[in-house]
Motif scaffolding. Structure first.
Motif, mmCIF file in Angstrom:
data_model
loop_
_atom_site.group_PDB
_atom_site.id
_atom_site.type_symbol
_atom_site.label_atom_id
_atom_site.label_comp_id
_atom_site.label_asym_id
_atom_site.label_seq_id
_atom_site.Cartn_x
_atom_site.Cartn_y
_atom_site.Cartn_z
ATOM 1 N N HIS A 259 0.813 -1.225 0.000
ATOM 2 C CA HIS A 259 0.000 0.000 0.000
ATOM 3 C C HIS A 259 0.845 1.274 0.000
ATOM 4 O O HIS A 259 0.300 2.380 -0.005
ATOM 5 C CB HIS A 259 -0.939 0.007 1.203
ATOM 6 C CG HIS A 259 -2.018 -1.028 1.134
ATOM 7 N ND1 HIS A 259 -2.980 -1.046 0.144
ATOM 8 C CD2 HIS A 259 -2.269 -2.112 1.910
ATOM 9 C CE1 HIS A 259 -3.790 -2.074 0.325
ATOM 10 N NE2 HIS A 259 -3.370 -2.736 1.394
ATOM 11 N N SER A 260 2.165 1.127 0.029
ATOM 12 C CA SER A 260 3.043 2.297 -0.010
ATOM 13 C C SER A 260 3.582 2.574 -1.401
ATOM 14 O O SER A 260 4.292 3.555 -1.615
ATOM 15 C CB SER A 260 4.224 2.091 0.960
ATOM 16 O OG SER A 260 5.064 1.033 0.506
ATOM 17 N N ARG A 261 3.230 1.719 -2.369
ATOM 18 C CA ARG A 261 3.823 1.839 -3.700
ATOM 19 C C ARG A 261 3.454 3.140 -4.408
ATOM 20 O O ARG A 261 4.236 3.656 -5.201
ATOM 21 C CB ARG A 261 3.393 0.637 -4.560
ATOM 22 C CG ARG A 261 4.014 -0.679 -4.115
ATOM 23 C CD ARG A 261 3.582 -1.840 -4.983
ATOM 24 N NE ARG A 261 2.151 -2.077 -4.911
ATOM 25 C CZ ARG A 261 1.543 -3.139 -5.452
ATOM 26 N NH1 ARG A 261 2.251 -4.040 -6.111
ATOM 27 N NH2 ARG A 261 0.235 -3.299 -5.333
ATOM 28 N N ASN A 262 2.300 3.690 -4.134
ATOM 29 C CA ASN A 262 1.875 4.901 -4.839
ATOM 30 C C ASN A 262 1.863 6.130 -3.931
ATOM 31 O O ASN A 262 1.171 7.102 -4.205
ATOM 32 C CB ASN A 262 0.477 4.693 -5.425
ATOM 33 C CG ASN A 262 -0.569 4.438 -4.346
ATOM 34 O OD1 ASN A 262 -0.225 4.066 -3.226
ATOM 35 N ND2 ASN A 262 -1.827 4.628 -4.682
ATOM 36 N N LYS A 263 2.659 6.089 -2.835
ATOM 37 C CA LYS A 263 2.645 7.192 -1.875
ATOM 38 C C LYS A 263 4.059 7.734 -1.673
ATOM 39 O O LYS A 263 5.023 6.966 -1.597
ATOM 40 C CB LYS A 263 2.057 6.731 -0.538
ATOM 41 C CG LYS A 263 0.577 6.367 -0.614
ATOM 42 C CD LYS A 263 0.063 5.880 0.733
ATOM 43 C CE LYS A 263 -1.442 5.663 0.684
ATOM 44 N NZ LYS A 263 -1.833 4.664 -0.317
#
Length: 501
Positions: A259-263
């Motif tokens: 869930h951190s890939r696009n942040k």
């Protein structure tokens, strides 16, 4: 014919055709009516098939968009994924399983707490097997009219077969979420709508022939396996039961990474620390933590998500958003005393465990104590549970020491303490020995509960009575700054314990 001038040519031909019909003595009205009807039918067929102007193009474009989910996109469930993939291989390798005489599975039941990824795993299973995916919720089959639920079950299986044949696929997966709604235990009455729906589901599962094409696999999900009818759970229907548990430390790290890939994160962000502080969180809650942290960074108009945003997001997911309630000074001091009671007991029984003491209202809590991660634990000793109960009772004991009585702020603490006592009794960790808690009378259970809590409350009061100076020094800092870090609190605790000159 050039599409640009097609309409103009058609409009020009119509009056010429009418004039020609008049010239040869033919009535043009029937011909015109037949033409209008024919054009209307042609347009209707084109619109239904997606060939209408504009609409057909948008549908075709939408169909080409990727909407699949793979097992690599699901974190924290390595054991469950491995077990499910093994079961799916029975669909994909019919020749191999025939060689070993293996009967392909008809149904797979995914059980576990909410938010652990049961629905995601079913969707990934459809992509893994290149199968048609048809889904429904258990509540969709429940109707007040007799027979409606059963007919919907039939339609669901028929839809899966028809869709697979149209798309020329050999496998179809039917997913039923919340199957406990329709598959609950029967009470013997055969006229109930629930029973008829369940009977139809059992009949459809019995009608699944593993040698037929397309091959049907039923996957269902529930967090109340104990409520399901035994006829549904037996081999030959739901052959395999896969437990989808809350993720462990490694699983939480994997989920946070996904869930951190696009942040955008600051360089000093440590997701491992976030994973350590979120013991007991489901995958859905971890996704919410990452999302709320991004929202906090956006509110501050920052360029990156920082560690403090993640810590605040953990608090929000656990307890709710900060509120604007402004308490009177007397009430704020009482809340501070209460939270310091929790913190002092926690530091005495587990040194270094307090991460933060906060006085700011959040959700329904007027204050809270954040604890440092102690590592994932799945087995608890009697001493550990007693220490946890003492931490829960610390707030009420502190109020008694300073105000002579308790407040309603201890309600949740007492519920937690009594839940832990129940765990001790059911685990045979009390003087009652190994007992069946359901066979205990209310009087016996109440007596044991009262004796344990009273003994631990006395120990908690004795522990806090020797730390009055800690309360006095910490109270001033906490009421002024509203947040007291764990390191600062431990400094005040050590200073207060030093002998006075």
């Amino acid at each position: 014919m050039n599409k640009k001038y097609g309409k103009e040519i058609l409009i020009g031909i119509v009056p010429v055709l009418i004039a020609f019909l008049f010239f040869v003595g033919v009535n043009p009205v029937p011909v015109l009516l037949a033409g209008i009807i024919g054009v209307s039918l042609l347009l209707m067929v084109r619109m239904r098939s997606g060939g209408g102007i504009g609409v057909g193009e948008s549908r075709k474009t939408k169909a080409k968009l990727p909407s699949f989910l793979t097992f690599d996109d699901i974190g924290g469930q390595d054991r469950a994924k491995k077990e499910l993939i093994e079961a799916l291989d029975f669909l994909m390798k019919p020749d191999l399983i025939k060689k070993f005489g293996i009967r392909p599975l008809k149904g797979i039941l995914l059980t576990g707490p909410p938010g652990t990824g049961k629905t995601l795993m079913a969707k990934a299973a459809a992509h893994h097997t290149n199968a048609v995916f048809v889904s429904a919720s258990g509540s969709e089959f429940v109707e007040m009219y007799v027979g409606v639920g059963a007919s919907r079950v039939r339609e669901l299986f028929k839809e899966a077969r028809t869709k697979a044949q149209k798309e020329n696929k050999e496998n179809a997966i039917i997913f039923i979420d919340e199957i406990d709604v329709v598959g609950g235990k029967r009470d013997g009455g055969q006229q109930r709508e629930y029973d008829q729906t369940l009977n139809q589901l059992l009949t459809e599962m019995d009608g699944i022939h593993t040698s037929d094409t397309p091959r049907i696999l039923l996957i269902a999900a529930t967090n109340r396996k104990d409520m399901l009818d035994s006829a549904l759970l037996r081999p030959g229907r739901f052959d395999r039961h896969i437990q989808v548990d809350l993720p462990d430390l490694k699983g939480r790290q994997h989920i946070l990474q996904l869930h951190s890939r696009n942040k955008p994160f600051a360089e000093d962000v440590l997701l491992d620390d976030v994973a350590a502080q979120t013991f007991g969180f489901s995958g859905a809650q971890l996704e919410s933590v990452m999302n709320e942290a991004a929202i906090y960074a956006l509110r501050e108009e920052g360029q990156f998500i920082e560690q403090r945003h993640l810590l605040s997001a953990i608090d929000k997911v656990m307890m709710g958003e900060k509120t604007d309630r402004e308490a009177a000074n007397e009430e704020r001091e009482r809340v501070a005393i209460h939270e310091l009671g929790h913190a002092i007991v926690a530091e005495k029984v587990r040194p270094g465990s307090v991460s933060q003491v906060a006085l700011s209202p959040r959700g329904q809590a007027l204050g809270y104590v954040r604890h440092n991660p102690q590592g994932d634990k799945y087995l608890y000793t009697k001493e550990y549970i007693e220490e946890q109960i003492m931490i829960a009772l610390g707030g009420a004991a502190a109020e008694e020491m300073f105000y002579g009585g308790r407040s309603t702020g201890s309600r949740n603490d007492f519920e937690q303490a009594m839940g832990l006592v129940r765990t001790m009794i059911e685990s045979g960790l009390t003087e009652l020995g190994i007992v069946d808690s359901q066979m205990l009378t209310k009087e016996e259970y109440g007596k044991a509960n009262g004796e344990i809590l009273e003994e631990l409350m006395t120990r908690t009061r004795n522990e806090l009575s020797t730390h009055r100076r800690v309360f006095e020094q910490s109270l001033e800092v906490l009421t002024k700054e509203e947040v007291l870090s764990g390191n600062r609190f431990r400094e005040l605790l050590r200073d207060a314990l030093l002998p006075t000159a």
